[in-house]
Write an enzyme that holds these catalytic residues in place. Structure first.
Site, PDB file in Angstrom:
ATOM      1  N   ARG A  67       5.712   9.671   3.840  1.00 28.88           N
ATOM      2  CA  ARG A  67       6.813   9.267   4.709  1.00 28.88           C
ATOM      3  C   ARG A  67       8.133   9.572   4.014  1.00 28.88           C
ATOM      4  O   ARG A  67       8.244   9.416   2.797  1.00 28.88           O
ATOM      5  CB  ARG A  67       6.645   7.770   4.948  1.00 28.88           C
ATOM      6  N   ASP A  88      -6.255  -3.947   0.655  1.00 30.11           N
ATOM      7  CA  ASP A  88      -6.929  -3.013  -0.253  1.00 30.11           C
ATOM      8  C   ASP A  88      -6.024  -1.856  -0.673  1.00 30.11           C
ATOM      9  O   ASP A  88      -6.459  -0.940  -1.358  1.00 30.11           O
ATOM     10  CB  ASP A  88      -8.209  -2.472   0.408  1.00 30.11           C
ATOM     11  N   ASP A 144      10.688  -7.373   7.822  1.00 28.74           N
ATOM     12  CA  ASP A 144      10.339  -6.419   6.762  1.00 28.74           C
ATOM     13  C   ASP A 144      10.109  -5.017   7.330  1.00 28.74           C
ATOM     14  O   ASP A 144       9.959  -4.065   6.577  1.00 28.74           O
ATOM     15  CB  ASP A 144       9.098  -6.883   5.988  1.00 28.74           C
ATOM     16  N   ASN A 145      10.082  -4.907   8.651  1.00 29.28           N
ATOM     17  CA  ASN A 145       9.936  -3.587   9.270  1.00 29.28           C
ATOM     18  C   ASN A 145      11.238  -3.119   9.910  1.00 29.28           C
ATOM     19  O   ASN A 145      11.240  -2.192  10.719  1.00 29.28           O
ATOM     20  CB  ASN A 145       8.812  -3.613  10.314  1.00 29.28           C
ATOM     21  N   ARG A 169       0.822  -1.216   0.000  1.00 28.78           N
ATOM     22  CA  ARG A 169       0.000   0.000   0.000  1.00 28.78           C
ATOM     23  C   ARG A 169       0.851   1.258   0.000  1.00 28.78           C
ATOM     24  O   ARG A 169       0.343   2.361   0.141  1.00 28.78           O
ATOM     25  CB  ARG A 169      -0.925   0.002   1.198  1.00 28.78           C
ATOM     26  N   ARG A 207      14.899  -2.555   3.575  1.00 20.80           N
ATOM     27  CA  ARG A 207      14.719  -3.288   4.846  1.00 20.80           C
ATOM     28  C   ARG A 207      15.559  -4.553   4.850  1.00 20.80           C
ATOM     29  O   ARG A 207      16.059  -4.964   3.804  1.00 20.80           O
ATOM     30  CB  ARG A 207      13.258  -3.750   4.964  1.00 20.80           C
ATOM     31  N   LYS A 247       2.066   6.384   1.835  1.00 22.68           N
ATOM     32  CA  LYS A 247       1.571   5.143   2.453  1.00 22.68           C
ATOM     33  C   LYS A 247       0.052   5.208   2.475  1.00 22.68           C
ATOM     34  O   LYS A 247      -0.516   6.111   3.089  1.00 22.68           O
ATOM     35  CB  LYS A 247       2.137   5.012   3.870  1.00 22.68           C
TER      36      LYS A 247
HETATM   37  P1  AMP Z   1       2.948  -4.164   8.116  1.00 22.42           P
HETATM   38  O1  AMP Z   1       2.635  -5.162   9.163  1.00 22.42           O
HETATM   39  O2  AMP Z   1       2.111  -2.914   8.159  1.00 22.42           O
HETATM   40  O3  AMP Z   1       4.390  -3.856   8.046  1.00 22.42           O
HETATM   41  O4  AMP Z   1       2.554  -4.816   6.721  1.00 22.42           O
HETATM   42  C1  AMP Z   1       3.042  -6.067   6.288  1.00 22.42           C
HETATM   43  C2  AMP Z   1       2.787  -6.263   4.819  1.00 22.42           C
HETATM   44  O5  AMP Z   1       1.392  -6.164   4.535  1.00 22.42           O
HETATM   45  C3  AMP Z   1       3.458  -5.255   3.910  1.00 22.42           C
HETATM   46  O6  AMP Z   1       3.836  -5.920   2.746  1.00 22.42           O
HETATM   47  C4  AMP Z   1       2.374  -4.253   3.664  1.00 22.42           C
HETATM   48  O7  AMP Z   1       2.572  -3.545   2.467  1.00 22.42           O
HETATM   49  C5  AMP Z   1       1.146  -5.143   3.578  1.00 22.42           C
HETATM   50  N1  AMP Z   1      -0.089  -4.447   3.928  1.00 22.42           N
HETATM   51  C6  AMP Z   1      -0.486  -3.993   5.139  1.00 22.42           C
HETATM   52  N2  AMP Z   1      -1.685  -3.412   5.064  1.00 22.42           N
HETATM   53  C7  AMP Z   1      -2.072  -3.469   3.773  1.00 22.42           C
HETATM   54  C8  AMP Z   1      -3.231  -3.043   3.045  1.00 22.42           C
HETATM   55  N3  AMP Z   1      -4.250  -2.423   3.638  1.00 22.42           N
HETATM   56  N4  AMP Z   1      -3.251  -3.284   1.716  1.00 22.42           N
HETATM   57  C9  AMP Z   1      -2.246  -3.905   1.102  1.00 22.42           C
HETATM   58  N5  AMP Z   1      -1.147  -4.352   1.713  1.00 22.42           N
HETATM   59  C10 AMP Z   1      -1.050  -4.133   3.039  1.00 22.42           C
HETATM   60 MG    MG Z   2       5.757  -3.043   7.023  1.00 19.56          MG
END
Ligand code: AMP
Ligand code: MG
Length: 491
Positions: A179, A128, A255-256, A96, A186, A116
């Protein structure tokens, strides 16, 4: 200093020059309803020499709300993978987020401008592609709060909102946070190339990161191992800062984890109110993998994943040696930071127990972490002084008195003077942090179209160490409703 308009921002998109398999080029998807500016942060605008007057133009919300591009932008979604809650997920990527480009400033720095919440990408999986207003406010305020605290972090330029509907547990509205970081690479960016056995490309990525972000290593013989050593150092320092300030990330998946050692990806994070080492801020983290007191170990675990991914480039022994340095570095830095929080200048053997015993007492008596340390700056080490304001934090005042006697002795040993110590302590013990309830208040107002609280908090949190007139209420511990707000990943 040159002040750019949106149209004259100067881009040099180095990531877009890397092999095409590293990303997917695509434009943001405009909201279904018109974008409007929710908040703008002049101090981040300075990083890219952007004239703050630009925020008043309607085009500003257009550009940073994902409905128009300006010359020089080459939008893309980055590919990466990562270990989520200990399990390897072979493909993640910006689901996203969209990198608009790298804006250059007069000092020659490049800043990634990343939206973002800008719509679907090839990496959206079941998502989404959107972010809700609530989560963008949290990311925006916390990243600037961390910067104000002196903790390395991504930055945030603005929030753009819209009436565009987004479906979570409830129907909410979509928003985008812009951002900024020198790089969004990462640990997971390396892991995906390693697990796909794309070792040539792995080298390309490592060379790129070293050239741009660790340039002093370019000419060194064992540069990949040295690079890893530096990532270990930066990560250890970063996490010790989180521990000292009492902050939990909540989703420390690989990944974070930033390759630059900066705080990345604000989700269900939390500052500790009542001190509790086992504090879990992420409502979905049932086993407490990412509990506050686990963060230093998870840092090591995550670095081990990165070490694994670098095996094709560096000697195993060297990577192992770097990993072995992590815990001493993290603990050493943490102790330095904690000594400063206690106003101690010299280093003594007994400091660890002096600090630990106080923390244990704070846990037992549910003492507010931020406020206690701020008030500790007022400690009077004179023989008669009772330190009433500090005693009042504890139900068992006698237990505090016992500890205070040891602290007094320790201060006397190094000839500490009350007034000097307070000045030093106030520079490291913040008065204001982004407590969940403060963010929640700003969110609830914003959901009713009143964005003033966001701006008020932004200014407050950019200067967390100075007393700000009329703002004492913002240093209060949470009211009952704000004590255990549930925050999860679904944002
Ligand atoms: P996060 O836990 O926020 O770091 O997200 C982990 C993964 O899920 C990353 O690849 C994000 O891009 C993806 N992600 C999180 N929320 C969404 C969303 N609403 N739509 C698409 N991808 C998402
Ligand atoms: Mg992330």
């Amino acid at each position: 200093m040159t002040k750019h308009s949106l149209e004259t921002l100067s881009f040099d998109n180095t990531y877009a020059r890397l092999p095409e398999s590293f990303y997917a080029k695509l434009s943001p998807t405009p909201f279904s309803e018109p974008p409007h500016l929710v908040s703008f942060n002049p101090s981040a605008a300075e990083l890219i020499d952007l004239d703050p007057e630009q925020a008043k133009r309607p085009e500003f919300a257009g550009v940073f709300g994902g409905s128009m591009l300006v010359p020089g932008m080459e939008p893309l979604a980055m590919l990466y993978s990562g270990h989520q809650f200990g399990v390897y997920v072979p493909q993640l990527g910006d689901g996203r987020a969209i990198l608009l480009g790298e804006a250059r400033n007069e000092r020659g720095e490049r800043w990634d401008l990343q939206l973002k919440g800008a719509g679907l990408t090839p990496f959206s999986r079941d998502g989404d592609g959107r972010a809700v207003l609530r989560s963008t406010i949290r990311e925006y305020l916390c990243s600037e709060a961390m910067h104000g605290l002196g903790i390395p972090t991504t930055r945030a330029l603005c929030i753009v909102g819209s009436e565009h509907k987004v479906f979570r547990e409830q129907v909410e509205t979509g928003a985008i946070v812009l951002r900024m970081a020198p790089s969004h690479v990462r640990f997971g960016s390396f892991e995906i190339l390693y697990y796909r056995k794309q070792y040539e490309q792995l080298k390309v990525l490592a060379d790129y990161v070293i050239a741009h972000h660790y340039p002093h290593l370019v000419e060194t013989a064992d540069k990949y191992a040295r690079f890893f050593h530096e990532v270990v150092e930066r990560t250890a320092k970063l996490i010790s800062q989180w521990q000292a300030v009492g902050w939990a990330h909540g989703v420390m998946n690989t990944d974070n984890m930033s390759i630059l050692g900066i705080t990345l990806d604000y989700g269900p994070f939390g500052f500790i109110d009542d001190y509790d080492p086992g504090f879990i801020c992420n409502h979905s983290d049932h086993n407490g993998r990412y509990a506050f007191n686990q963060q230093p170990y998870i840092g090591l675990w995550n670095l081990s994943c990165l070490a694994q991914a670098l095996l094709p480039l560096a000697q195993k022994e060297e990577l192992k040696a770097a990993l072995d340095r992590y815990t001493p570095l993290c603990e050493g830095r943490y102790m330095e930071l904690m000594r400063a929080k206690f106003g101690l200048i010299e280093t003594k053997e007994e400091d660890a127990s002096l600090i630990q015993d106080l923390l244990a007492l704070m846990h037992l008596h549910h003492v507010d972490y931020t406020n206690f340390f701020r008030t500790l700056g007022l400690f009077q080490a004179g023989p008669e002084s009772q330190n009433e304001p500090l005693r009042d934090f504890f139900l068992d005042r006698g237990a505090f008195d016992q500890w205070a006697r040891r602290y007094k002795d320790r201060l006397h040993e190094e000839g500490s003077r009350d007034e000097d110590r307070m000045v030093h302590m106030n520079r490291v013990n913040p008065k204001y942090v982004l407590r969940n309830y403060l963010a929640q208040t700003a969110i609830e107002k914003a959901q009713k179209k009143d964005f003033s609280e966001i701006d008020r908090l932004l200014i407050l949190l950019q200067n967390p160490y100075s007393d700000q007139p009329g703002m004492d209420a913002y240093a209060s511990p949470p009211p009952n409703w704000g004590k255990h707000l549930a925050v999860s990943c679904s944002s």
